[in-house]
Design a protein around this motif. Sequence first.
Motif, PDB file in Angstrom:
ATOM      1  N   PHE A 260     -19.275  40.050  31.901  1.00 37.34           N
ATOM      2  CA  PHE A 260     -19.520  38.600  31.765  1.00 37.34           C
ATOM      3  C   PHE A 260     -19.720  38.006  32.694  1.00 37.34           C
ATOM      4  CE2 PHE A 260     -18.092  34.246  31.209  1.00 37.34           C
ATOM      5  CZ  PHE A 260     -18.439  33.962  29.766  1.00 37.34           C
ATOM      6  N   PHE A 261     -18.953  37.980  33.884  1.00 40.93           N
ATOM      7  CA  PHE A 261     -19.034  37.150  34.999  1.00 40.93           C
ATOM      8  C   PHE A 261     -20.347  37.512  35.703  1.00 40.93           C
ATOM      9  CE2 PHE A 261     -14.151  36.921  34.656  1.00 40.93           C
ATOM     10  CZ  PHE A 261     -14.342  35.373  34.596  1.00 40.93           C
ATOM     11  N   PHE A 262     -20.755  38.695  35.544  1.00 40.18           N
ATOM     12  CA  PHE A 262     -22.173  39.221  36.231  1.00 40.18           C
ATOM     13  C   PHE A 262     -23.188  38.308  35.544  1.00 40.18           C
ATOM     14  CE2 PHE A 262     -26.200  41.487  35.988  1.00 40.18           C
ATOM     15  CZ  PHE A 262     -26.307  41.774  37.038  1.00 40.18           C
ATOM     16  N   TRP A 263     -23.429  38.414  34.147  1.00 37.41           N
ATOM     17  CA  TRP A 263     -24.418  37.403  33.625  1.00 37.41           C
ATOM     18  C   TRP A 263     -24.222  35.857  33.999  1.00 37.41           C
ATOM     19  CZ3 TRP A 263     -28.567  39.766  32.626  1.00 37.41           C
ATOM     20  CH2 TRP A 263     -28.685  40.832  32.437  1.00 37.41           C
ATOM     21  N   MET A 264     -22.749  35.502  33.880  1.00 33.55           N
ATOM     22  CA  MET A 264     -22.467  34.109  34.341  1.00 33.55           C
ATOM     23  C   MET A 264     -22.924  33.905  35.680  1.00 33.55           C
ATOM     24  SD  MET A 264     -18.945  32.085  34.602  1.00 33.55           S
ATOM     25  CE  MET A 264     -18.800  32.519  36.180  1.00 33.55           C
ATOM     26  N   LYS A 265     -22.794  34.585  36.509  1.00 37.78           N
ATOM     27  CA  LYS A 265     -23.281  34.424  37.883  1.00 37.78           C
ATOM     28  C   LYS A 265     -24.771  34.260  37.852  1.00 37.78           C
ATOM     29  CE  LYS A 265     -23.429  36.570  42.534  1.00 37.78           C
ATOM     30  NZ  LYS A 265     -24.802  37.207  42.182  1.00 37.78           N
ATOM     31  N   ARG A 266     -25.757  35.273  37.380  1.00 37.65           N
ATOM     32  CA  ARG A 266     -27.020  35.242  37.361  1.00 37.65           C
ATOM     33  C   ARG A 266     -27.544  33.839  36.595  1.00 37.65           C
ATOM     34  NH1 ARG A 266     -30.154  38.702  40.297  1.00 37.65           N
ATOM     35  NH2 ARG A 266     -31.674  38.327  38.652  1.00 37.65           N
TER      36      ARG A 266
ATOM     37  N   PHE B  19     -14.011  40.402  43.898  1.00 41.45           N
ATOM     38  CA  PHE B  19     -13.885  39.914  42.918  1.00 41.45           C
ATOM     39  C   PHE B  19     -14.513  41.028  41.826  1.00 41.45           C
ATOM     40  CE2 PHE B  19     -15.025  37.842  38.732  1.00 41.45           C
ATOM     41  CZ  PHE B  19     -13.967  37.049  38.633  1.00 41.45           C
ATOM     42  N   PHE B  20     -15.768  41.575  42.127  1.00 44.91           N
ATOM     43  CA  PHE B  20     -16.548  42.501  41.277  1.00 44.91           C
ATOM     44  C   PHE B  20     -16.063  44.051  41.634  1.00 44.91           C
ATOM     45  CE2 PHE B  20     -19.218  38.854  40.594  1.00 44.91           C
ATOM     46  CZ  PHE B  20     -19.234  38.817  39.402  1.00 44.91           C
TER      47      PHE B  20
END
Length: 383
Positions: A229-235, A263-264
Motif C-alpha cells: 500500500f505504501f509503495f503505491w501511495m509513495k508513487r 521503512f520498506f
Amino acid sequence: MKDFHLSFGEWDMYHKANKDQQRHKEKVEQAIKDNLPDLLSEESIIMSDGQGLTRLPIRSLDEYKLRYGSGEQSQVGQGDGDSQVGDVLEKLPPSKSEKGNGADSKPGIDYYEENVSLEDIEEHLYKELELPDLEQKDFVMESSVPEIVFRDIRKKGLMGNLDKRRTLLQALKRNAISGKGQLGSLSEDDLRFKTWENIEQPESRAVVFAMMDTSGSMGMWEKYMARSFFFWMKRFLETNYKSVEIVYLAHHTEARLVTESEFFSKGESGGTICSSVYQKALDLIEAHYSPASYNIYPVHFSDGDNLSSDTDRCIKLVQELTELSALFAYGEINPYGRKSTLMEVYQHIDHEKNRCYVFKDKKDIYYALKHFFSKNGLEKTES
C-alpha cells in the motif's frame, strides 16, 4: 505518359492494420482497468521496486478470415437477405462428441499474455486518486517551482532566443523607410531577442506521515500488504504532487523516525503500543510541520493488536491528530475478520476526516487507495 490504375475498393480496407492495432490497444487498456485490484498486489512489480513487468492474460483478437468446416456438422447458411447486423441466423447443432455427461469437448478461448509495466498501471490508477481537502497554505517562495515566461523583446540577448519574425519585420521597416521595397541584408540593429522572467508558482504544501506497526504480531503477509500500500501511495504522491513530503515512522512499543529504505525493508519484533507513533507524529507536527503551513495526512497501518491499557490514550491522540489534519487514515490488516483492539473503537470516532479500512485480501490495496485518497472515500469501510 505512364500507365496508372484507379482502385474502386473500400478505402477502409487499406486501414485495416491500423484499426486492428487500435482494437488491440483498447483491449489492453480495458484489461488493465478490469484487473487493477490484482495488478496492484503483483509481487513482480512491488518486489522489484517498480522496475519489473507483469503479464496480463487478454483474449486473442484474430483478424477476420475464411475457414473451412470439418464436414462433421451441418453448416449455417447466409440467410435470406433480410438480416441485420447482430441477427442470429441459425445455431449449430451439438456434435456427437459434445452430447452426454462426459468431459467437455468445446474448444477453449484463445488468449495471450501482454506485458504490463508500472507506467501502464499508474496511467489508469492515478485518474481515480487525489489528496482530499487539499488547501492552499502559507508557502515559501524559494521552495516553489519557477515557470519560465517570455514577456519582453530586447535588442540584446542570446542567439538561441532570437525572434526571427520580429527581426525580419524590423529589417523590412528599415529598408522601407530608406525607399527600398525589399528585405535586403540584415544589420545588427535589426536583431530582436525574446527575454524571459521566472514566475514563482506557489503550491499547497503537504506532509504525509506513513506510520507502520512493525511489532511481532505483524507477520510476513501483514507487512507485505502494508508495504505494498505504501509503495503505491509513495508513487502516487511523487508523481502528482511536487510539494508533498513523506515522513516514515515505524513502531512497536516505541516509535522512531526511519529512512525510506528502512521503512520498506527492515523488520522488527516485540510488543505493540500504538500511542507511541501518534505521539511521535504530534511532536513532529509541533516542531516542523505547522498546520498553518502544511496539509497533514497521517496514515497508520496495523494488524489491530495493541496493549489494552493503551486504548484510551490512542483514542485521545487520534482525535488530536484528526483535528490538526486534512485526513486521518487507519488501515487494519485483518484477513480472518477477528475482533481487534483498535478498529472496534476507531470506526466509531464520529469525524468526517477519519477514515478506516479493513484489509482481508490483496485486492483491498486498490480499494483502500480509493477510500483514503479520494474526495469522499468509498461508501463502505470494509471490503
